[in-house]
Design a protein around this motif. Structure first.
Motif, mmCIF file in Angstrom:
data_model
loop_
_atom_site.group_PDB
_atom_site.id
_atom_site.type_symbol
_atom_site.label_atom_id
_atom_site.label_comp_id
_atom_site.label_asym_id
_atom_site.label_seq_id
_atom_site.Cartn_x
_atom_site.Cartn_y
_atom_site.Cartn_z
ATOM 1 N N PRO A 156 -5.909 1.733 -2.197
ATOM 2 C CA PRO A 156 -5.378 1.061 -3.396
ATOM 3 C C PRO A 156 -3.926 0.633 -3.208
ATOM 4 O O PRO A 156 -3.233 1.073 -2.289
ATOM 5 C CB PRO A 156 -5.482 2.148 -4.472
ATOM 6 N N LEU A 157 -3.477 -0.206 -4.122
ATOM 7 C CA LEU A 157 -2.061 -0.571 -4.157
ATOM 8 C C LEU A 157 -1.223 0.658 -4.481
ATOM 9 O O LEU A 157 -1.669 1.559 -5.192
ATOM 10 C CB LEU A 157 -1.804 -1.613 -5.244
ATOM 11 N N SER A 158 -0.003 0.670 -4.000
ATOM 12 C CA SER A 158 0.960 1.697 -4.400
ATOM 13 C C SER A 158 1.609 1.246 -5.708
ATOM 14 O O SER A 158 1.452 0.099 -6.139
ATOM 15 C CB SER A 158 2.035 1.848 -3.323
ATOM 16 N N SER A 159 2.390 2.128 -6.327
ATOM 17 C CA SER A 159 3.098 1.717 -7.540
ATOM 18 C C SER A 159 4.088 0.586 -7.212
ATOM 19 O O SER A 159 4.260 -0.341 -7.997
ATOM 20 C CB SER A 159 3.806 2.904 -8.194
ATOM 21 N N ALA A 160 4.706 0.641 -6.040
ATOM 22 C CA ALA A 160 5.604 -0.445 -5.621
ATOM 23 C C ALA A 160 4.819 -1.743 -5.448
ATOM 24 O O ALA A 160 5.300 -2.828 -5.811
ATOM 25 C CB ALA A 160 6.313 -0.080 -4.321
ATOM 26 N N GLY A 161 3.610 -1.648 -4.918
ATOM 27 C CA GLY A 161 2.762 -2.823 -4.751
ATOM 28 C C GLY A 161 2.382 -3.437 -6.079
ATOM 29 O O GLY A 161 2.360 -4.670 -6.228
ATOM 30 N N LEU A 168 0.851 -1.193 0.000
ATOM 31 C CA LEU A 168 0.000 0.000 0.000
ATOM 32 C C LEU A 168 0.888 1.246 0.000
ATOM 33 O O LEU A 168 2.100 1.152 0.212
ATOM 34 C CB LEU A 168 -0.900 -0.010 1.235
ATOM 35 N N PRO A 169 0.296 2.423 -0.221
ATOM 36 C CA PRO A 169 1.108 3.651 -0.141
ATOM 37 C C PRO A 169 1.756 3.783 1.242
ATOM 38 O O PRO A 169 1.254 3.243 2.231
ATOM 39 C CB PRO A 169 0.081 4.764 -0.375
ATOM 40 N N PRO A 170 2.872 4.495 1.321
ATOM 41 C CA PRO A 170 3.547 4.669 2.609
ATOM 42 C C PRO A 170 2.589 5.194 3.682
ATOM 43 O O PRO A 170 1.691 5.992 3.407
ATOM 44 C CB PRO A 170 4.643 5.694 2.304
ATOM 45 N N ASN A 171 2.806 4.727 4.899
ATOM 46 C CA ASN A 171 1.957 5.088 6.031
ATOM 47 C C ASN A 171 2.871 5.400 7.220
ATOM 48 O O ASN A 171 2.897 4.655 8.202
ATOM 49 C CB ASN A 171 1.004 3.919 6.324
ATOM 50 N N PRO A 172 3.646 6.501 7.123
ATOM 51 C CA PRO A 172 4.651 6.770 8.155
ATOM 52 C C PRO A 172 4.056 6.984 9.552
ATOM 53 O O PRO A 172 4.729 6.742 10.543
ATOM 54 C CB PRO A 172 5.366 8.030 7.652
ATOM 55 N N GLU A 173 2.801 7.418 9.623
ATOM 56 C CA GLU A 173 2.180 7.612 10.937
ATOM 57 C C GLU A 173 1.632 6.307 11.501
ATOM 58 O O GLU A 173 1.146 6.277 12.621
ATOM 59 C CB GLU A 173 1.061 8.638 10.832
#
Length: 193
Positions: free
Chosen positions: A27-32, A12-17
């Motif tokens: 949605p999936l991230s581009s890396a996903g 998934l997109p980064p979730n730093p928090e």
């Protein structure tokens, strides 16, 4: 062979928090997507002509994972039937979804620690327990296995769902389910399910 492949969706997109994802439709991230394209390239040709059906969570990240897995592969006849199953959705974290640990502790004092003491049965307000997740996931598997009693199924789902199914299969207590590794885009085979 009556086994079942369990595939987790891509990253998934980064979730730093570290906000609680739960069953929000992220949605999936581009890396996903790249992880799933690589998995499709390496893994799916092995399954061509061997799958009775694909059963996927109905959330977008699993739908997209399923689509990528089935696109561009050479099927001996035609691609297997695909079914989208709400029973394979990720754990519903209720009012905790989208919150950080600090926000949960501020809004629901003591509940985060209570979940840690009874991981299997604690249910956040408006959500479900891990035992409830396991029950609905097992029911979904039983239903689809009944529909396709012969052949191999491919299930595309989430870490919590797959961990709950594997805990059941391995006769592990649900409190130990988080010890079962489930990286993004991983695959696990369960024979004779």
């Amino acid at each position: 062979m009556n086994g079942m492949w369990l595939v987790r969706h891509g990253a998934l997109p980064p979730n730093p928090e570290r906000r609680i994802v739960g069953n929000r439709d992220i949605p999936l991230s581009s890396a996903g997507r790249q992880q799933i394209y690589a998995l499709a390239h390496d893994f799916m040709p092995i399954l061509a002509g061997r799958l009775a059906a694909v059963v996927s969570s109905d959330l977008g990240r699993c739908r997209e994972t399923t689509s990528i897995l089935l696109t561009g592969n050479e099927w001996t006849a035609s691609p297997p039937p695909v079914h989208f199953e709400p029973g394979l959705r990720e754990l519903d974290m209720g009012q905790w979804q989208g919150l950080t640990k600090a926000e949960i502790e501020a809004r629901f004092p003591g509940q985060y620690d209570a979940r840690g003491r009874d991981f299997a049965h604690f249910r956040p307000e408006g959500g479900e327990s891990f035992a409830q997740l396991q029950s609905r996931a097992l029911e979904a598997v039983r239903r689809w296995r009944g529909r396709y009693p012969e052949g191999t199924l491919l299930l595309v789902a989430h870490a919590g769902v797959i961990r709950s199914l594997l805990a059941h299969y391995m006769a592990l207590p649900l409190d130990d389910a988080l010890r079962i590794p489930q990286e993004y885009a991983c695959r696990t085979f369960v024979p004779e399910w």
